[in-house]
Write an enzyme that holds these catalytic residues in place. Structure first.
Site, PDB file in Angstrom:
ATOM      1  CE1 TYR A 189      12.359 -22.270  -5.964  1.00 47.58           C
ATOM      2  CE2 TYR A 189      14.452 -22.284  -7.102  1.00 47.58           C
ATOM      3  CZ  TYR A 189      13.649 -21.803  -6.103  1.00 47.58           C
ATOM      4  OH  TYR A 189      14.143 -20.839  -5.242  1.00 47.58           O
ATOM      5  CE  LYS A 205      12.469 -23.855  -2.767  1.00 46.90           C
ATOM      6  NZ  LYS A 205      13.650 -23.017  -2.956  1.00 46.90           N
TER       7      LYS A 205
END
Lengths: 310, 310, 310, 310
Positions: free
Chosen positions: D140, D168
Site C-alpha cells: 500500500y 494499491k
C-alpha cells in the site's frame, strides 16, 4: 540562574537506547549496564521507549520487557518518563495504561501520526489522554516523524490547563522554541526540554529546563556538566562543553548513507559508541535496520578518542 | 569574548526595508530616514535588497534606485552588502555586476532557485560567481525561499577556498548552524551571521559573529545592545535583551493570516512599526501584497509600547 | 471526440530545448534544426523559454536570441507561446512586454516564486499581468519549481473572467487535474494541457486539450499520433502510443544521479537524444549543469533503438 | 480489453468504512448493512481496516470486532483484503498474524512509518513480512500518511520475487503509476490498483486492474459500471461514468475546513452520504475527529441528488 517557576522536571533525561544481542533479542544485561552508565553519569531521569530506544521497532512484549528491565535497574533512583507511542488517541490511552502498570512515573505522548489531523484534533488528543490517565504527560514535538508541528498556541493552552507538565521539543524550530519558553516561563512547575544535542547551551540561555539528548547515552556526564554550568550562569563554560559534545555528535555522520538509513545512522552510532566504551557488547539494530560495520566503528572510536571519551 | 579569527564582518547588519508611498512608488525620503534610523541606531552594515527589502518584487529600475538611495544616505558610514538576487549563475553574475557598479561593498548570493540543483551545482554556482566578480560574497542560506539547503560541507568547502567571506543563515536549522560555526571557527576573517531574530543570544554563545535581523529595522539599538553584551561575555544581559526583542517580534503575528500572506505579514509589520515610530509615513507594500490595516497597526503599536519602543 | 468548447489552443506544444555549442554559446543552427524537427513532426505550437528550454539559466540577451531565432525558424507556421519567467508581478510584466515585442503570440506565466504568497496574491498576480499586457496567458502550474500549487478554485476564477486562456499543468496532481477539467469544460475557448509525458492518454480521456511534453522534443510525431488517436476517440491506439512513449521516457533515468542533478538529467537526456537522432550536434548544458557523458548517451541510444526512433 | 497476465485480484475493492453509533461504539448492524450495500453493489472484494476504515483510530479490540463482523456479513462472497497497519516490520507481522486468524484472505501492508527508513529497509520490510506470514500481500503506497514513496524499482523487485501480489497506489504520482503498470504488465497474476477515486478511467486505460475507492462506499455500483466499461474497452462510457463519480466526489469538499481536519472531511463525507442513502443511521467519527454537521449533510444530500444517487 535559577528556574523561577519551580519546574517539576529538570536536567538531563536521555532517551535510553535498546541494546540487542547478535541474534536480535533484547540484551538484558546490556540494558542494565546502560542504565547504570546513565544514572552514575548524573542523569536526572530516564526517557524510556523513545525514538532512540527504537520504540517503533519493538513488539509489545519487547516494550514491556524494556520498561521492566529499566525500572528494576534504576531502582527508583531517577524518574522514568515512558513513551506511550501509538497512532491516535484511544490507542495511546491503552498503551499509556500499560506503561503506567509497568511503572512509568510520567508519559511522553506525540501528536497523532499516520492520521491527517488539524490543530483542534491535536489539542483534543492530549486532553483525552490526560483525562483518561491522570498522570504527568510530556508532549513530544517531533515533526520529522509525526509530520505535524505542535504549535506554540496549542502547547501553551495545554500547559495552562495542566494537561501537560512539559514539552520535549525535537522540532528543529528554534524560533518557536524560544517563543514557547517565553510564553510558559511563569507557568508553575512547567518544563521545556530541548531534544537537540548540539544547542543545549543556547536553549538554556533562553530558559530551557533541560535536555533529552540521544547522545546522552554516550556521554551522560558531559551533558550533566553542561547543564550544571548553565544553571550556575556560567555560559562560557557551558558553551565549551557544548562545543566538545558537538564534536562527539559527529559520530552520527560516520555511517555510509548509501547503506544505512537516517534512522539507523544516529541510533547505530550511539550503540556502536557504547560498545567502544565497553558499556555494551553488541551494536545490533532492530530489523530491518542495518548494523554499523567495523569501518564505521573505527571512525566512531576515533571521534571518541579525539573528544576525550576513550 | 573576542572573535579569535578576526572576522571582516561582525555585528548587526539589518536587511533594509523598502518604503513605498501610497501610490506605490519607492519612497526616497522614507528610505533615507530608514538608513539614518539604522546607522544612528548602531548597525555595523546594511544588507540592501534582501527579502526584507522586498527584492523579488522590485523591478530592475527600482533595485537600482534603492541601492543608489541607500548608498548616498549612508555616505560611507557602514559597508553596503547588496543582494544579487537572480535565479541561476549567469543571471546572478549579471545582477552582481550591476550592483557593484551601483556601489556594493559585498554581495549576498543565494543558491539557485526555480532550478532543480544538486550539491555539486550549488558549489559550482558560488565558485563561478566569485570567479567572475572578485568581490566579498556572503552565501545566503534561505531554504524557505530557495527550497535548497546549503549544506555544511559545501559552505565549509567554499569558505576554505575563500570563495565566500561569510554565511547568512536563515535556514531555521540550528543543528547545522552550530556545526558550521564549529567547522569554520579557525578560518581567518570568516563570518557566520544568523538571520533569525529571536535566537541571537544562543547563536553568539555558539560563536556567531552577528545577525541580519529584519526586526533590526524596528529596533536597531536593541540588537546592538544584545550584540555588545554577547561580545562582552555578558550572556545573561544578552538573553534579557533577546527576550525583550522576542516580544517585539510578536508584531509579525498580528496580521490576519486569512487576508495577509506569510511574506507580507512580517515585512508589513516592520513597515507598520516604522510608521508608528515616526520613521516613515506609509506602510504600503509591493503589489500584489496586502497592506496591513488600522486594526493591525493598533496591535503593533500596543506591542511597541509594551516593549518600551513607543 | 470533439472539443465541445472550441478551445483556441489544442494539440502538442512542446517546450523547445535550447541547444548550446561546446563552448557554451546558444547554438543557432541547432535551434533552427530543432524547430524544423518539431514543426515537421506535427506539433501545433511551440512553447518557448520553458523549463525544458533552461529559461532560468539564460541571460536576458540569450532569452531574446532564443525567441528571435525560433520566431524566424518557425516563420508563422505555428503559434509561439513564450514563457515570461520572473519572480513576481511587476517583473513578469516587464519580461512579458519584452517577449511580446520579440513576437510572442501568447505568454506562459507561473505563480510568484522566491516569494511567500497566498491564494489571493496568486490570483491578483495573474489579474495584474493580464491587465497590463492584454495578451493570451497560460497559467503554468509547476509546484516542483515554484513550491506553490495553483488551486482549482483560483484557476477557475481566472478562467471564468478571461484572465487566462488555459492552464499548463505540471503539478503531478492528477486528482485536481481532473477536477479542473470538469470545472472548466464548458468555458468557451479555454484549454487545459498536461505537462506530464506519460499520462497523455488518460488526460485526454478526461477531457484535456493537449500536452506540453518535454519529450516531444525527441518524438514530436509520436505525440501527434497519440493526440490524433485520442481526438478520434480511439483510446486503445492512444494508450499503445503512450506506452511506447513511456518507454522512450526512460531516457531521463539513464543519467547517474550521483553526478547529474534532477534538473540536468531530463533536459540532458532530451538534448542527448536529439544528438543521437542527428538533429543537433552537441548536448552541452547551461552552466553549472553537468553534460551527459558517453556512457549515458549510449544508454539513451539503446532506448531510442528499442522504441523505433533510431 | 482483457488482462493478459491473469491477475488474481481485479475490479472494485472499496476500503470499508467503520460506522459508529452516537455513543462511539462500533455500529455492528450498520457495518453489516455497509457490507451488504457493497457486495450487492457489485464489488469484487472488501478492503478491511484501511485508512477509510479509520484503522489508525481503532483499538485492537475494535479492529478484531470489525474484521469479524465483516467476515460474517460477507459470508465468503468476495475476498477479504485486510490491513495489517503497524509502524514497522515485527509489529506488522504480529498484526498480520492476528488478521489471518480473524479470516483475512490477503493483507495490505504499508511502508514503515514513524521510522526514518531508506529503500533497502523498505524492501527488507516487505520481504520479512511475507516470509513470516506466507499470504498474499498488497503493498500500500500512501506517502501522504507514511511520508515514504514506494519506488517503482522496489515494487518491481518485490513483485518479481512473488513477495507482493499487487500494489494499491494512493501516491498521487501518476507518472510513477504508469511506469509501474508498464514494468509489471507481464508479471503473471500481479495486480496494480489505483486508490484515487477520480482517475480510474485513465488508470485502466494505462493497464490498471482495478480500484480501491473510498467513494466506492457511497456508489459501489457506479464504480462497477466504470470498471466493466473499461474492461470492455468502452472508454468513452468509462469516462462518462468517471465524470459523474468525480461530481459525487465533491462531497469530500463540503466540510468546513476551519473545523474539520483533512482526515475527517473525506471519511465524514462518506459516512454522511451513507446516512443520507439510508444505509447506516449515524455519521459518528472516531475520537478526536469532528462529526459533520447538519449543514454539511444537507450539502452532501444535494450532491447525491444532483448525481442521481438520491
Amino acid at each position: 540562574m535559577a528556574f523561577a517557576n519551580n519546574p517539576k522536571y529538570t536536567g538531563v533525561i536521555p532517551p535510553v537506547v535498546t541494546p540487542r544481542t547478535a541474534d536480535g533479542a533484547i540484551d538484558i544485561p546490556g540494558l542494565q549496564a546502560v542504565v547504570e552508565h546513565l544514572v552514575t553519569g548524573g542523569v536526572t531521569g530516564l526517557f524510556v521507549l523513545g525514538s532512540s530506544g527504537e520504540v517503533p521497532y519493538l513488539t509489545n512484549a519487547e516494550r514491556a520487557l524494556v520498561v521492566s528491565t529499566i525500572r528494576e535497574a534504576n531502582a527508583g533512583r531517577v524518574p522514568l518518563i515512558v513513551g506511550a507511542n501509538e497512532q491516535t488517541t484511544e490507542r495511546v490511552i491503552e498503551e499509556g495504561r500499560a506503561m503506567i502498570e509497568l511503572g512509568a512515573d510520567a508519559l511522553v505522548v506525540t501528536t497523532p501520526y499516520y492520521a491527517l489531523s488539524n490543530a483542534a484534533e491535536v489539542e483534543a488528543h492530549f486532553r483525552a489522554v490526560h483525562a483518561a490517565l491522570q498522570i504527568d504527560i510530556f508532549a513530544y514535538d517531533v515533526p520529522v516523524r509525526t509530520h505535524v508541528k505542535l504549535s506554540v498556541a496549542t502547547a501553551v493552552a495545554l500547559a495552562k490547563d495542566g494537561v501537560i507538565v512539559g514539552v520535549k521539543d525535537s522540532s528543529g524550530d528554534d524560533v518557536s522554541f524560544r517563543q514557547l519558553l517565553l510564553a510558559t516561563r511563569d507557568f508553575e512547575g512547567f518544563s521545556v526540554f530541548t531534544g537537540h544535542e548540539v544547542v543545549v547551551d543556547g536553549a538554556m540561555l533562553g530558559g530551557a529546563h533541560g535536555v533529552v539528548p540521544g547522545l546522552g547515552n554516550v556521554d551522560p556526564a558531559g551533558y550533566r556538566r553542561l547543564f550544571d554550568a548553565a544553571v550556575a550562569g556560567d555560559f562560557v563554560t557551558a558553551a565549551k562543553e557544548q562545543d566538545r559534545l558537538t564534536e562527539v555528535f559527529e559520530i552520527v555522520y560516520t555511517p555510509d548513507s548509501a547503506r544505512v538509513s537516517g534512522g539507523a545512522a544516529g541510533l547505530g552510532a550511539f550503540k556502536t559508541a557504547l560498545v567502544e566504551l565497553g558499556v555494551i557488547g553488541c551494536n545490533k539494530m532492530s530489523s530491518p535496520m542495518e548494523d554499523l560495520n567495523a569501518s564505521e566503528a573505527s571512525a566512531i572510536s576515533g571521534i571518541l578518542t579525539r573528544t576525550g571519551l576513550l
